[in-house]
Scaffold this motif. Structure first.
Motif, mmCIF file in Angstrom:
data_model
loop_
_atom_site.group_PDB
_atom_site.id
_atom_site.type_symbol
_atom_site.label_atom_id
_atom_site.label_comp_id
_atom_site.label_asym_id
_atom_site.label_seq_id
_atom_site.Cartn_x
_atom_site.Cartn_y
_atom_site.Cartn_z
ATOM 1 N N LEU A 15 11.888 -14.583 -1.590
ATOM 2 C CA LEU A 15 11.510 -13.295 -1.007
ATOM 3 C C LEU A 15 12.171 -13.186 0.358
ATOM 4 C CD1 LEU A 15 9.794 -10.681 -0.845
ATOM 5 C CD2 LEU A 15 7.929 -12.095 0.073
ATOM 6 N N ALA A 16 12.995 -12.160 0.548
ATOM 7 C CA ALA A 16 13.713 -11.942 1.801
ATOM 8 C C ALA A 16 13.213 -10.661 2.443
ATOM 9 C CB ALA A 16 15.216 -11.851 1.551
ATOM 10 N N VAL A 17 12.659 -10.767 3.646
ATOM 11 C CA VAL A 17 12.046 -9.626 4.333
ATOM 12 C C VAL A 17 12.844 -9.305 5.587
ATOM 13 C CG1 VAL A 17 9.940 -8.727 5.381
ATOM 14 C CG2 VAL A 17 9.781 -10.331 3.462
ATOM 15 N N ASP A 18 13.252 -8.061 5.700
ATOM 16 C CA ASP A 18 14.000 -7.571 6.867
ATOM 17 C C ASP A 18 13.112 -6.599 7.631
ATOM 18 O OD1 ASP A 18 15.738 -6.420 8.703
ATOM 19 O OD2 ASP A 18 16.822 -5.243 7.198
ATOM 20 N N GLN A 19 12.531 -7.082 8.737
ATOM 21 C CA GLN A 19 11.669 -6.222 9.549
ATOM 22 C C GLN A 19 12.552 -5.438 10.519
ATOM 23 O OE1 GLN A 19 10.184 -5.446 12.881
ATOM 24 N NE2 GLN A 19 9.681 -3.901 11.324
ATOM 25 N N GLY A 20 12.793 -4.172 10.237
ATOM 26 C CA GLY A 20 13.721 -3.364 11.007
ATOM 27 C C GLY A 20 13.048 -2.366 11.917
ATOM 28 N N THR A 21 13.863 -1.542 12.565
ATOM 29 C CA THR A 21 13.380 -0.605 13.575
ATOM 30 C C THR A 21 12.601 0.552 12.964
ATOM 31 O OG1 THR A 21 15.405 -1.119 14.809
ATOM 32 C CG2 THR A 21 14.070 0.723 15.595
ATOM 33 N N ALA A 23 12.022 0.755 9.421
ATOM 34 C CA ALA A 23 11.404 0.370 8.146
ATOM 35 C C ALA A 23 11.513 -1.133 7.990
ATOM 36 C CB ALA A 23 12.084 1.068 6.970
ATOM 37 N N THR A 24 10.633 -1.683 7.164
ATOM 38 C CA THR A 24 10.765 -3.061 6.711
ATOM 39 C C THR A 24 11.158 -3.028 5.247
ATOM 40 O OG1 THR A 24 9.148 -3.926 8.279
ATOM 41 C CG2 THR A 24 9.556 -5.234 6.309
ATOM 42 N N LYS A 25 12.231 -3.751 4.922
ATOM 43 C CA LYS A 25 12.710 -3.836 3.546
ATOM 44 C C LYS A 25 12.513 -5.257 3.046
ATOM 45 C CE LYS A 25 16.284 -0.405 4.550
ATOM 46 N NZ LYS A 25 17.749 -0.142 4.623
ATOM 47 N N ALA A 26 12.201 -5.385 1.792
ATOM 48 C CA ALA A 26 12.025 -6.703 1.190
ATOM 49 C C ALA A 26 12.738 -6.742 -0.149
ATOM 50 C CB ALA A 26 10.545 -7.025 1.023
ATOM 51 N N LEU A 27 13.377 -7.862 -0.418
ATOM 52 C CA LEU A 27 14.060 -8.086 -1.688
ATOM 53 C C LEU A 27 13.568 -9.392 -2.292
ATOM 54 C CD1 LEU A 27 17.807 -7.423 -0.673
ATOM 55 C CD2 LEU A 27 16.127 -5.739 -1.451
ATOM 56 N N GLY A 39 11.068 -3.736 -2.081
ATOM 57 C CA GLY A 39 9.929 -3.082 -1.458
ATOM 58 C C GLY A 39 10.343 -2.492 -0.122
ATOM 59 N N ARG A 40 9.640 -1.464 0.293
ATOM 60 C CA ARG A 40 9.965 -0.818 1.564
ATOM 61 C C ARG A 40 8.695 -0.234 2.157
ATOM 62 N NH1 ARG A 40 11.345 3.888 4.193
ATOM 63 N NH2 ARG A 40 13.233 3.813 5.511
ATOM 64 N N ALA A 41 8.535 -0.396 3.459
ATOM 65 C CA ALA A 41 7.415 0.200 4.179
ATOM 66 C C ALA A 41 7.953 0.813 5.469
ATOM 67 C CB ALA A 41 6.346 -0.843 4.496
ATOM 68 N N PRO A 42 7.608 2.057 5.774
ATOM 69 C CA PRO A 42 8.145 2.700 6.977
ATOM 70 C C PRO A 42 7.526 2.132 8.249
ATOM 71 C CG PRO A 42 6.540 4.124 5.929
ATOM 72 C CD PRO A 42 6.733 2.952 4.997
ATOM 73 N N VAL A 43 8.274 2.249 9.333
ATOM 74 C CA VAL A 43 7.819 1.913 10.683
ATOM 75 C C VAL A 43 8.090 3.139 11.540
ATOM 76 C CG1 VAL A 43 8.233 0.433 12.681
ATOM 77 C CG2 VAL A 43 8.220 -0.559 10.387
ATOM 78 N N ALA A 67 5.766 -4.411 2.350
ATOM 79 C CA ALA A 67 7.079 -4.451 1.706
ATOM 80 C C ALA A 67 7.233 -5.711 0.866
ATOM 81 C CB ALA A 67 8.184 -4.367 2.755
ATOM 82 N N GLY A 68 6.774 -6.848 1.389
ATOM 83 C CA GLY A 68 6.877 -8.090 0.648
ATOM 84 C C GLY A 68 6.081 -8.070 -0.638
ATOM 85 N N ARG A 69 4.856 -7.576 -0.569
ATOM 86 C CA ARG A 69 4.026 -7.516 -1.767
ATOM 87 C C ARG A 69 4.598 -6.547 -2.801
ATOM 88 N NH1 ARG A 69 -2.309 -7.783 0.304
ATOM 89 N NH2 ARG A 69 -2.241 -9.979 0.960
#
Length: 486
Positions: A15-21, A23-27, A39-43, A67-69
């Motif tokens: 699981l790779a999580v990119d916590q960005g400005t 949004a957070t994206k997860a693959l 997965g994606r969750a807005p910030v 996003a991870g879940r």
């Protein structure tokens, strides 16, 4: 390779999580099958008067978990480990006993520490030599010192990754590449610099341990079940790793909230003379690699600005609106909406539009924005070539804005070299996923995920003379900046 972690083969997905400005994206990424879950969750960062940009720390953490879940649910199978990428220069104060944030997170684009940087101007060359970084409120240390001066003396003050890792695992660590974004890390020893800490008034701060990007730091149950956290890497260096930059001179540019051009420099620290940043690319095991780094503060955020003004409906609308006109119609746009970074380092600079007429349309503004972004990246690429002793032969690119054919073609034209668009726009997540795999025992390049064929390659169609004329017009506009507001 044999062995298992939590009943899952070490060669299985991560699981790779990119916590960005924004949004957070997860693959969920498998070495054989590629991306098998996303997965994606807005910030929602808040842009406030005076160049201030803040975000709720709890929203950052919630976005990582969500996003991870979502990615794990989409994949529908267990993973061997987790990797976490972070924004780099975003900071906050927090209580190490409870994990509770004591301030909002001050985002990397925030400019409130400019006055503090001005106070330290007599020490700029010393700090640059020690850390590889120029004196600018973009980096973490000025924001950390500002928090201590104006908000709170309680708890600890760190980059956002240290807080996120603590919330996930209880560990108090930061990876070497993220530490290198603070202006507190000694570039030679890859350890905290007592001199830099004292200059910033942070000499008594409890700071996280600086660890390798592939060191297992603990386990987390935040995503359901117990998972080891084996990869930590700052966002842009993660993208550089994912782009296969395993040899000196390889370069990439990521077009996200900002645009960031990095080039691998090798195993020795670099202290550029062209306005670029020299910093840690990554530490894997006991080996440290370094890179050259150039920044454009506003890319997708400049597109969002045009969207908020009603000029376009969003990033997806760039090409449709730009297609209404053949060129920028003589309009020059310097999108310095949060100041200018490398190679100028003018935090006081403001955006400007010139060459406007009654016949200027939305299409002209969009094309001018694309040219302004591309011109800044071209200046960075030229500086990289000067530092490395040879011009770039091509530029690998990733990030959401690479979906704009207009922007990518303009980029190839102004660079006068091919622009190779990554098969996946989510290179940052792929890179930290690779770091997580090395944390499981896989060496580079075996730990890298197959890159696949590029999604597009843009060759220059503009003549070299015209490209230079347009870049010269941009440089002229930059040299006549809009004065800052009083």
């Amino acid at each position: 390779m044999g062995g298992a972690v939590g009943g899952v083969s070490r060669s299985g997905p991560v699981l790779a999580v990119d916590q960005g400005t924004s949004a957070t994206k997860a693959l969920v990424v498998c070495p054989e099958r590629g991306v098998i879950g996303t997965g994606r969750a807005p910030v929602h960062p808040r842009h406030l008067p005076g160049g201030r940009v803040e975000v709720s720390p709890e929203e950052l953490y919630a976005s990582v978990v969500a996003a991870g879940r979502e990615a794990l649910a989409a994949a529908g199978e267990p993973v061997a480990a987790v990797g976490l990428a972070n924004q780099g220069e975003t900071v906050l104060a927090w209580d190490p006993a409870t994990g509770a944030p004591l301030t909002e997170a001050i985002v990397w684009q925030d400019r409130r520490a400019a006055d503090l940087c001005a106070e330290l101007a007599p020490h700029e060359e010393k700090l640059r030599h020690l850390t590889g970084l120029p004196l600018d409120p973009y980096f973490a240390a000025p924001k950390m010192a500002w928090i201590r001066r104006h908000l709170t003396r309680a708890g600890t003050v760190t980059t956002s990754d240290a807080w996120l890792v603590h919330r996930l695992t209880g560990a108090f660590v930061t990876d070497a590449a993220t530490a290198g974004r603070t202006q507190l890390l000694d570039l030679d020893s890859v350890s905290w610099s007592a001199v830099a800490l004292d200059l910033y008034g942070l000499g008594e701060e409890p700071l996280p341990e600086v660890v390798a990007c592939d060191r297992p730091v603990g386990t987390t149950t935040a995503f359901g079940g117990e998972l080891p956290l084996t990869g930590l890497l700052v966002d842009q260096q993660a993208a550089l790793l994912a782009q296969g930059a395993t040899v000196p001179g390889a370069a990439k540019c990521t077009y996200g909230t900002g645009a960031f051009l990095l080039a691998r420099a090798g195993r020795r620290p670099v202290r550029p003379t062209t306005g670029l940043v020299g910093c840690v690319a990554w530490r894997l095991g006991d080996r440290t690699d370094y890179c050259l780094d150039g920044q454009v503060y506003t890319a997708a955020s400049a597109v969002r600005w045009l969207t908020d003004l009603g000029v376009i409906a969003g990033a997806h609308d760039l090409d449709r609106v730009a297609a209404q006109v053949p060129d920028a119609g003589g309009v020059t746009f310097v999108p310095a909406l949060a100041g200018l970074a490398a190679p100028w380092w003018r935090s006081e600079a403001r955006g400007s539009l010139s060459g406007l007429g009654l016949d200027t349309t939305a299409g002209h503004l969009v094309r001018a924005l694309c040219e302004g972004l591309a011109a800044q990246v071209a200046e960075l690429a030229q500086a990289v070539g000067a530092e490395l002793g040879a011009p770039l032969a091509e530029l690998k690119v990733d990030g959401g804005l690479t979906r704009s054919a207009v922007l990518m073609q303009v980029q190839a034209d102004l660079l006068q070299v091919p622009v190779v668009v990554s098969a996946s726009p989510d290179a940052t997540a792929l890179g930290v996923g690779a770091a997580a795999r090395t944390g499981l025992g896989f060496p580079l390049p075996e730990a890298l995920f197959p890159a696949g064929e590029p999604s597009a390659v843009y060759e220059p169609v503009m003549s070299p003379g015209e490209a230079e004329d347009r870049r010269a017009a941009f440089r002229s506009a930059v040299s006549h900046p809009t004065p800052p507001l009083p």
